[in-house]
Design an enzyme around this catalytic site. Structure first.
Site, PDB file in Angstrom:
ATOM      1  N   GLU A 103       1.092  -1.316  -0.586  1.00 40.41           N
ATOM      2  CA  GLU A 103       0.426   0.257  -0.016  1.00 40.41           C
ATOM      3  C   GLU A 103       0.855   1.546  -0.018  1.00 40.41           C
ATOM      4  O   GLU A 103       1.463   1.062   0.821  1.00 40.41           O
ATOM      5  CB  GLU A 103      -0.850   0.165   1.057  1.00 40.41           C
ATOM      6  N   ASP A 156       2.268   1.047   5.688  1.00 41.80           N
ATOM      7  CA  ASP A 156       2.392  -0.165   4.909  1.00 41.80           C
ATOM      8  C   ASP A 156       3.902  -0.080   4.188  1.00 41.80           C
ATOM      9  O   ASP A 156       3.874   0.753   3.810  1.00 41.80           O
ATOM     10  CB  ASP A 156       1.546  -0.668   4.056  1.00 41.80           C
ATOM     11  N   ASP A 181       0.087  -1.224   8.836  1.00 35.50           N
ATOM     12  CA  ASP A 181      -1.196  -0.878   9.717  1.00 35.50           C
ATOM     13  C   ASP A 181      -2.590  -1.720   9.656  1.00 35.50           C
ATOM     14  O   ASP A 181      -2.280  -2.870   8.726  1.00 35.50           O
ATOM     15  CB  ASP A 181      -1.239   0.350   9.282  1.00 35.50           C
ATOM     16  N   HIS A 191     133.758-100.741  59.191  1.00 32.00           N
ATOM     17  CA  HIS A 191     133.411-101.034  59.765  1.00 32.00           C
ATOM     18  C   HIS A 191     133.080-100.098  60.705  1.00 32.00           C
ATOM     19  O   HIS A 191     132.203-101.151  62.295  1.00 32.00           O
ATOM     20  CB  HIS A 191     134.670-102.100  59.912  1.00 32.00           C
ATOM     21  N   ASP A 239     136.952-100.708  53.158  1.00 29.03           N
ATOM     22  CA  ASP A 239     136.515-100.183  54.863  1.00 29.03           C
ATOM     23  C   ASP A 239     136.050 -98.386  54.069  1.00 29.03           C
ATOM     24  O   ASP A 239     136.234 -97.326  55.079  1.00 29.03           O
ATOM     25  CB  ASP A 239     137.476-100.275  55.477  1.00 29.03           C
ATOM     26  N   SER A 280     138.827 -95.510  64.412  1.00 25.42           N
ATOM     27  CA  SER A 280     138.394 -95.737  62.982  1.00 25.42           C
ATOM     28  C   SER A 280     137.492 -94.606  63.032  1.00 25.42           C
ATOM     29  O   SER A 280     136.814 -94.237  63.720  1.00 25.42           O
ATOM     30  CB  SER A 280     137.918 -97.047  63.698  1.00 25.42           C
TER      31      SER A 280
END
Ligand SMILES: *[C@@H]1O[C@H](CO)[C@@H](O)[C@H](O)[C@H]1NC(C)=O
Ligand SMILES: *[C@@H]1O[C@H](CO)[C@@H](O)[C@H](O)[C@H]1NC(C)=O
Ligand SMILES: *[C@@H]1O[C@H](CO)[C@@H](O)[C@H](O)[C@H]1NC(C)=O
Ligand SMILES: *[C@@H]1O[C@H](CO)[C@@H](O)[C@H](O)[C@H]1NC(C)=O
Length: 692
Positions: free
Chosen positions: A66, A74, A118, A489, A542, A642
């Site tokens: 509108e 609007d 509106d 001996h 001996d 001896s």
């Protein structure tokens, strides 16, 4: 594609109603009840979102609201945040100049629509409302105007992409982490090779401004970096109470040292860092002028210092310098040994480590020693030179004179050698033994005066005399340190058993001798040719030897008599000693001796044969015997003698010519004593002593 239009399209017939859509690439918005006329009393809002980096383009394909002045009653309002982009009413299809006929572009990815009506419904021609499409449109960030106080999206190259953009850099630069700005490629980074070249960016051209270039040189531990700067060197220097590297500098950081800032136009030349890692940081700020620098780095191995002079030793190999991984050895001079921590070590090796230290401290060279000289049996040792038995010390061995001697020498010198052995001049390590000196009594009875009749022997005059007990009394003769000789001996009563024998040495008095125990006897060796002689009619061979259990230590009172060579000639005179009976048939306590001439063998033989013709108890004379004595008698050896010695003298040496063996009516005129002829047995004596 339908599914992409994710729109939760729920229309709430409330006074206040917000329709939120998720971010989509495109979508549609329509007034309520479209395409039927819209209701009254509306206040509806749509929040449109597309992905980041996109804008929203809103295009009306129909608009019929509108109309009113300034769209007072609007209207459809398009908002971006608080900013109103448009407020529409009327019909766009009728009016080509209607703003709704041009697409609306949002500054970014958000857009709001607010539809308000509106309460009055206009006449029969009811307006229908609106229908619009929206779509995401890419933003070219690269061509967006740059606001004051802010940077362009990219410092160098901007590349637009769908929903975003990318930055890129010119050659020689790289993108910083912020993804927007570019910095000059420093050519920096990590250098790990053993040598290399680095230079400031652009060198030899001027260095760029505002750079911070890092160069890390890091090589293996054990190596040290040497920087060699080229002669072309220039970094801005500021004079501020003297030259300073205020805005431009090359910072050289060596671990553990204070970092150094370099600038000016004089090349630092060669710089020994002494480190395996070094960090360089080149900095320029936004102004000024530096032509830059360049360097070549090399590495050298870490050097290990060394105390070269080792007392009495040396280090090998002998290098001027020692570096990482070099090995050294230490060798000691001859006669010295390696010592470490008080301990001797066989060898020494040390390596130069990466930290410039040797892995082992140097050892010491200590003089070696040969230890305490070995004692010498019957000898001694004295120090001639040196100390502590150290290398090259000289010692001298000697034998205990006059009872012992070395063969052929009086002294032997030993030197402590490098092998830690005492060695003689001929390198021999064995100390020769001390041999007993034979036949040299401390008291020498001269044979010049022909003494008649027995006489007490002075101390030390017959040191080889042994007092022997084997049932009866007898004598024996010391011939070596472990050997006695006697008449075979003598052992008959003892049954040739060592257990029944007692032998004493070292004194001229029996009473003194018997104060000490007998020498221990180890074995008895009777001549194999000696025949058991109970009838006393065979005295051939001996002779017997007695081996002692341990050695006699000789001194003035005990000394061996010499053994003659086999078949040696006899002298005309000799001396006989013995503990036997005196001429008046008393038993002597003191040792006595007589000087006697040797009797011609034929003459003695004739006499013996005469005796044998009248008596049956007289043994025959053999070639293994000789006779001695005086025709007038009174001088003879008797039974107790001896086994004692009949000695003769050559020079100053006495040797044993006979062993008192047997006789016929001792001491009577015209009778002689008979002696075992030792010269017949020299080989047997030698052999027996060697074999036992
Ligand atoms: C250089 O060395 C330093 C210190 O060691 C280190 O913090 C840094 O990350 C290194 N930088 C490079 C590029 O290697
Ligand atoms: C340093 O570099 C110069 C030029 O390359 C060269 O002549 C010189 O021998 C180098 N010095 C050392 C110690 O490397
Ligand atoms: C032993 O050493 C001494 C002292 O040095 C010397 O007089 C002597 O001749 C040496 N003897 C021998 C056998 O080497
Ligand atoms: C002889 O010596 C040996 C060992 O030396 C010893 O066992 C033995 O008892 C000794 N004999 C005598 C009779 O002393």
């Amino acid at each position: 594609m339908e599914s992409l239009i994710i729109s939760s399209f729920s229309i709430l017939l409330l006074w206040w109603c917000v329709i939120v859509s998720e971010a989509v690439m495109y979508g549609q918005v329509q007034s309520p009840q479209y395409p039927k006329p819209y209701p009254a009393d509306l206040h509806q809002q749509w929040d449109l979102d597309v992905p980041q980096g996109y804008k929203i383009q809103l295009t009306f394909n129909y608009l019929d609201i509108e109309p009113s002045v300034n769209c007072f009653y609007d209207y459809l309002m398009v908002l971006h945040g608080k900013k109103i982009l448009g407020r529409f009413c009327g019909q766009n299809s009728i009016d080509p100049d209607h703003p709704g006929n041009k697409p609306i572009m949002s500054p970014d990815n958000h857009l709001q629509l607010v539809f308000v009506t509106d309460d009055s419904n206009p006449g029969p021609q009811q307006p229908i409302g609106f229908s619009a499409f929206y779509q995401a449109v890419d933003v070219d960030e690269c061509s967006l105007p740059v606001l004051e106080d802010s940077d362009p999206p990219c410092s160098q190259i901007c590349l637009n992409t769908l929903g975003s953009y990318l930055c890129a850099c010119h050659h020689g630069y790289h993108l910083r982490a912020d993804q927007h700005t570019c910095v000059l490629d420093c050519g920096g980074g990590a250098f790990t090779e053993s040598q290399g070249t680095l230079s400031s960016p652009g060198y030899p051209s001027n260095s760029p401004l505002a750079v911070d270039c890092m160069y890390n040189i890091s090589v293996e531990p054990g190596f040290q970096i040497i920087l060699n700067f080229s002669s072309t060197f220039h970094i801005e220097e500021i004079y501020n109470q003297g030259p300073t590297c205020l805005y431009h500098w090359l910072l050289v950081s060596i671990p553990g040292e204070k970092p150094r800032k370099l600038c000016g136009d004089k090349s630092p030349g060669v710089l020994h860092t002494g480190s395996p890692s070094v960090q360089l940081e080149y900095h320029t700020d936004n102004a000024g002028h530096s032509r830059g620098w360049s360097l070549h780095y090399t590495t050298q191995r870490v050097e290990c210092e060394i105390r070269r002079s080792i007392i009495n030793g040396r280090v090998t190999p002998d290098f001027a310098q020692y570096f990482y991984r070099d090995y050294i050895h230490v060798r000691c001079d001859l006669g010295y040994k390696l010592m470490m921590d008080g301990k001797e070590i066989r060898s020494f090796k040390s390596m130069c480590q990466h930290n410039g230290r040797w892995h082992m401290p140097l050892p010491e060279c200590k003089i070696i020693d040969c230890g305490v000289p070995r004692p010498l049996l019957n000898g001694g040792v004295i120090f001639l030179s040196g100390s502590n038995n150290e290398y090259r010390s000289v010692i001298q061995y000697h034998c205990i004179e006059p009872y012992y001697t070395f063969r052929g020498t009086n002294y032997v010198n030993f030197t402590c050698a490098s092998d830690r052995k005492w060695r003689a001049s001929d390198n021999d390590a064995i100390v020769p033994p001390c041999y007993p000196v034979c036949g040299r009594p401390s008291v020498d009875l001269t044979l010049r005066d022909r003494v008649f009749g027995g006489r007490p022997a002075p101390e030390g005059s017959f040191p080889w005399q042994v007092f022997l007990m084997s049932g009866g009394r007898g004598g024996a003769i010391v011939i070596a340190d472990r050997w006695l000789m006697t008449a075979a001996h003598n052992l008959e009563n003892a049954k040739y058993d060592k257990e029944n024998l007692k032998v004493y040495v070292g004194n001229i008095k029996i009473s003194e001798l018997l104060k000490f125990p007998s020498l221990a006897i180890s074995s008895v060796h009777v001549h194999p040719g000696y025949k058991n002689n109970h009838m006393r009619t065979n005295f051939d061979n001996d002779i017997a030897l007695i081996k002692l259990n341990s050695s006699i230590t000789f001194n003035a009172n005990v000394m061996p008599v010499c053994i003659p060579p086999q078949d040696a000639e006899l002298n005309t005179f000799g001396l006989v000693s013995g503990f036997g009976m005196t001429e008046d048939w008393n038993t002597a306590d003191n040792l006595r001796y007589i000087s006697l001439p040797v009797v011609d063998q034929d003459k003695c033989h004739m006499w013996i044969e005469q005796e044998r013709a009248t008596r049956r108890d007289v043994a025959p004379l053999t070639a293994n015997m000789f006779c001695a004595g005086l025709p007038e008698g009174k001088k003879d050896t008797c039974s107790g003698d001896s086994g004692s010695a009949f000695v003769m003298k050559d020079g100053d040496m006495y040797w044993v010519a006979g062993i008192v063996s047997w006789g016929v009516d001792c001491g009577q005129p015209g009778k002689y004593g008979i002696y075992t002829r030792v010269t017949q047995y020299a080989n047997w004596i030698q052999k027996t002593m060697e074999e036992h």
